[in-house]
Design a protein around this motif. Structure first.
Motif, mmCIF file in Angstrom:
data_model
loop_
_atom_site.group_PDB
_atom_site.id
_atom_site.type_symbol
_atom_site.label_atom_id
_atom_site.label_comp_id
_atom_site.label_asym_id
_atom_site.label_seq_id
_atom_site.Cartn_x
_atom_site.Cartn_y
_atom_site.Cartn_z
ATOM 1 N N PRO A 108 0.887 -1.043 0.072
ATOM 2 C CA PRO A 108 -0.138 0.114 0.020
ATOM 3 C C PRO A 108 1.003 1.065 0.254
ATOM 4 O O PRO A 108 2.006 1.366 0.517
ATOM 5 C CB PRO A 108 -0.713 -0.212 1.289
ATOM 6 C CG PRO A 108 -0.727 -1.631 1.573
ATOM 7 C CD PRO A 108 0.627 -2.117 1.007
ATOM 8 N N ALA A 109 0.183 2.472 -0.416
ATOM 9 C CA ALA A 109 1.219 3.585 -0.218
ATOM 10 C C ALA A 109 1.454 4.124 1.119
ATOM 11 O O ALA A 109 0.722 3.476 2.030
ATOM 12 C CB ALA A 109 0.183 4.630 -1.028
ATOM 13 N N HIS A 110 2.514 4.636 1.567
ATOM 14 C CA HIS A 110 2.864 5.066 2.548
ATOM 15 C C HIS A 110 3.370 4.030 3.486
ATOM 16 O O HIS A 110 3.082 3.794 4.498
ATOM 17 C CB HIS A 110 1.597 5.947 3.209
ATOM 18 C CG HIS A 110 1.288 7.056 2.426
ATOM 19 N ND1 HIS A 110 2.162 8.340 1.748
ATOM 20 C CD2 HIS A 110 0.082 7.230 1.672
ATOM 21 C CE1 HIS A 110 1.380 8.985 1.097
ATOM 22 N NE2 HIS A 110 0.121 8.577 1.017
ATOM 23 N N THR A 111 3.651 2.934 2.854
ATOM 24 C CA THR A 111 4.382 1.745 3.480
ATOM 25 C C THR A 111 5.876 1.980 3.636
ATOM 26 O O THR A 111 6.542 2.503 2.931
ATOM 27 C CB THR A 111 3.983 0.620 2.926
ATOM 28 O OG1 THR A 111 2.788 0.237 2.732
ATOM 29 C CG2 THR A 111 4.756 -0.739 3.442
ATOM 30 N N HIS A 112 6.032 1.834 5.076
ATOM 31 C CA HIS A 112 7.628 1.614 5.138
ATOM 32 C C HIS A 112 8.003 0.489 6.240
ATOM 33 O O HIS A 112 7.122 0.094 6.742
ATOM 34 C CB HIS A 112 8.255 3.059 5.669
ATOM 35 C CG HIS A 112 7.802 3.272 7.158
ATOM 36 N ND1 HIS A 112 6.807 4.129 7.199
ATOM 37 C CD2 HIS A 112 8.558 3.232 8.499
ATOM 38 C CE1 HIS A 112 6.447 4.318 8.713
ATOM 39 N NE2 HIS A 112 7.577 3.908 9.161
ATOM 40 N N LEU A 113 9.179 0.012 6.571
ATOM 41 C CA LEU A 113 9.576 -1.052 6.969
ATOM 42 C C LEU A 113 10.413 -0.692 8.289
ATOM 43 O O LEU A 113 11.289 0.007 7.834
ATOM 44 C CB LEU A 113 10.102 -2.342 6.020
ATOM 45 C CG LEU A 113 9.254 -2.776 4.948
ATOM 46 C CD1 LEU A 113 10.336 -3.815 4.204
ATOM 47 C CD2 LEU A 113 8.116 -3.219 5.287
ATOM 48 N N HIS B 232 -5.054 -5.176 7.100
ATOM 49 C CA HIS B 232 -5.282 -3.737 6.751
ATOM 50 C C HIS B 232 -4.928 -3.383 5.441
ATOM 51 O O HIS B 232 -4.514 -3.778 4.596
ATOM 52 C CB HIS B 232 -4.050 -3.214 7.475
ATOM 53 C CG HIS B 232 -4.078 -1.729 7.529
ATOM 54 N ND1 HIS B 232 -4.887 -0.856 8.294
ATOM 55 C CD2 HIS B 232 -3.240 -0.749 6.654
ATOM 56 C CE1 HIS B 232 -4.619 0.293 7.984
ATOM 57 N NE2 HIS B 232 -3.766 0.413 6.952
ATOM 58 N N SER B 233 -6.123 -2.724 4.887
ATOM 59 C CA SER B 233 -6.154 -2.160 3.485
ATOM 60 C C SER B 233 -6.036 -0.694 3.199
ATOM 61 O O SER B 233 -6.526 -0.014 4.324
ATOM 62 C CB SER B 233 -7.553 -2.559 2.927
ATOM 63 O OG SER B 233 -7.989 -4.021 2.724
ATOM 64 N N ALA B 234 -5.517 -0.380 2.118
ATOM 65 C CA ALA B 234 -4.999 1.067 1.985
ATOM 66 C C ALA B 234 -4.816 1.492 0.651
ATOM 67 O O ALA B 234 -5.003 0.365 -0.310
ATOM 68 C CB ALA B 234 -3.837 1.610 2.732
ATOM 69 N N ALA B 235 -4.653 2.510 0.351
ATOM 70 C CA ALA B 235 -4.567 2.963 -1.187
ATOM 71 C C ALA B 235 -3.511 2.261 -1.631
ATOM 72 O O ALA B 235 -2.307 2.186 -1.066
ATOM 73 C CB ALA B 235 -4.267 4.433 -1.192
ATOM 74 N N ALA B 236 -3.629 1.587 -2.975
ATOM 75 C CA ALA B 236 -2.670 1.278 -3.772
ATOM 76 C C ALA B 236 -1.477 2.145 -4.139
ATOM 77 O O ALA B 236 -1.995 3.264 -4.261
ATOM 78 C CB ALA B 236 -2.924 0.303 -4.787
ATOM 79 N N CYS C 28 3.224 7.094 -5.523
ATOM 80 C CA CYS C 28 1.852 7.824 -5.583
ATOM 81 C C CYS C 28 0.865 6.973 -5.425
ATOM 82 O O CYS C 28 0.590 6.149 -5.784
ATOM 83 C CB CYS C 28 1.855 8.531 -6.933
ATOM 84 S SG CYS C 28 2.005 10.262 -6.863
ATOM 85 N N PRO C 29 0.038 7.344 -4.312
ATOM 86 C CA PRO C 29 -1.223 6.672 -3.988
ATOM 87 C C PRO C 29 -2.265 6.574 -5.033
ATOM 88 O O PRO C 29 -2.558 7.543 -5.737
ATOM 89 C CB PRO C 29 -1.810 7.133 -2.767
ATOM 90 C CG PRO C 29 -1.089 8.460 -2.385
ATOM 91 C CD PRO C 29 0.010 8.400 -3.454
ATOM 92 N N SER C 30 -3.036 5.641 -5.187
ATOM 93 C CA SER C 30 -3.971 5.217 -6.506
ATOM 94 C C SER C 30 -5.350 6.124 -5.645
ATOM 95 O O SER C 30 -5.422 5.818 -4.672
ATOM 96 C CB SER C 30 -4.240 4.046 -6.615
ATOM 97 O OG SER C 30 -5.563 3.844 -7.332
ATOM 98 N N PRO C 31 -6.067 6.848 -6.688
ATOM 99 C CA PRO C 31 -7.292 7.207 -6.117
ATOM 100 C C PRO C 31 -8.463 6.214 -5.712
ATOM 101 O O PRO C 31 -9.405 6.527 -5.103
ATOM 102 C CB PRO C 31 -7.652 8.429 -7.019
ATOM 103 C CG PRO C 31 -7.005 7.787 -8.141
ATOM 104 C CD PRO C 31 -5.782 7.124 -7.979
#
Length: 169
Positions: free
Chosen positions: A24-29, A54-58, A66-69
């Motif tokens: 998902p967008a805005h993922t960090h490890l 947990h679901s979030a913008a792809a 860039c997150p998908s709308p």
């Protein structure tokens, strides 16, 4: 081959590399967790148990994050039920049934601890869908937590040993 593959002791100080377009967008490890939109997956496990989602913008592929709308990507966190080492190789089973979702197995991550052992190939139990081989640390054990991104939104679609999965949104 990555530095953490060659020198697994580095996993204590840097996380394994990942492909951002598959998460998902805005993922960090971190060295021990996957954080999506400031939500640590370990926190979801504490609240909801496993398996959880947990679901979030792809991410729009090729945009550098860039997150998908409209499109979504989910992260499923599952617990290792068995990790068997025998003459047939290494075998792994999870507490989630992922046969009806599209996991990105190449991005599967151990969370909850930083392993400093080399990775080996595990055959994933058929409950996870068609047989897959995944690379994970050699010291994987029952009770360990694994996070995997899945294409699309996963809503109550992942079976579990208890027959139900909570959505961690």
């Amino acid at each position: 081959m990555t530095l953490t593959t060659i020198l697994p002791s580095l996993r204590r100080s840097i996380p394994d590399p990942f492909v951002p377009d598959r998460w998902p967008a805005h993922t960090h490890l971190s060295t021990t967790d996957v954080i999506v939109d400031d939500v640590p997956m370990l926190h979801l496990v504490e609240q909801f148990g496993t398996p959880c989602v947990h679901s979030a913008a792809a991410v729009i592929p090729g945009t550098g994050g860039c997150p998908s709308p409209a499109a979504l990507t989910s992260v499923v966190v599952a617990r290792v039920n068995t990790a068997i080492f025998d003459e047939d190789g290494h075998h792994l089973s999870l507490d989630a049934r992922l046969s009806h979702v599209e996991p990105r197995w190449s991005e599967l991550r151990l969370i909850g601890r930083a392993s400093t052992t080399h990775t080996v190939s595990f055959h994933l139990d058929s409950e996870a869908g068609p047989e897959h081989c995944v690379l994970l640390p050699r010291d994987l054990a029952p009770g360990d937590l694994l996070a995997v991104p899945c294409r699309g939104e996963v809503v109550q679609a992942v079976g579990s040993a208890s027959g139900f999965i909570q959505n961690g949104e």
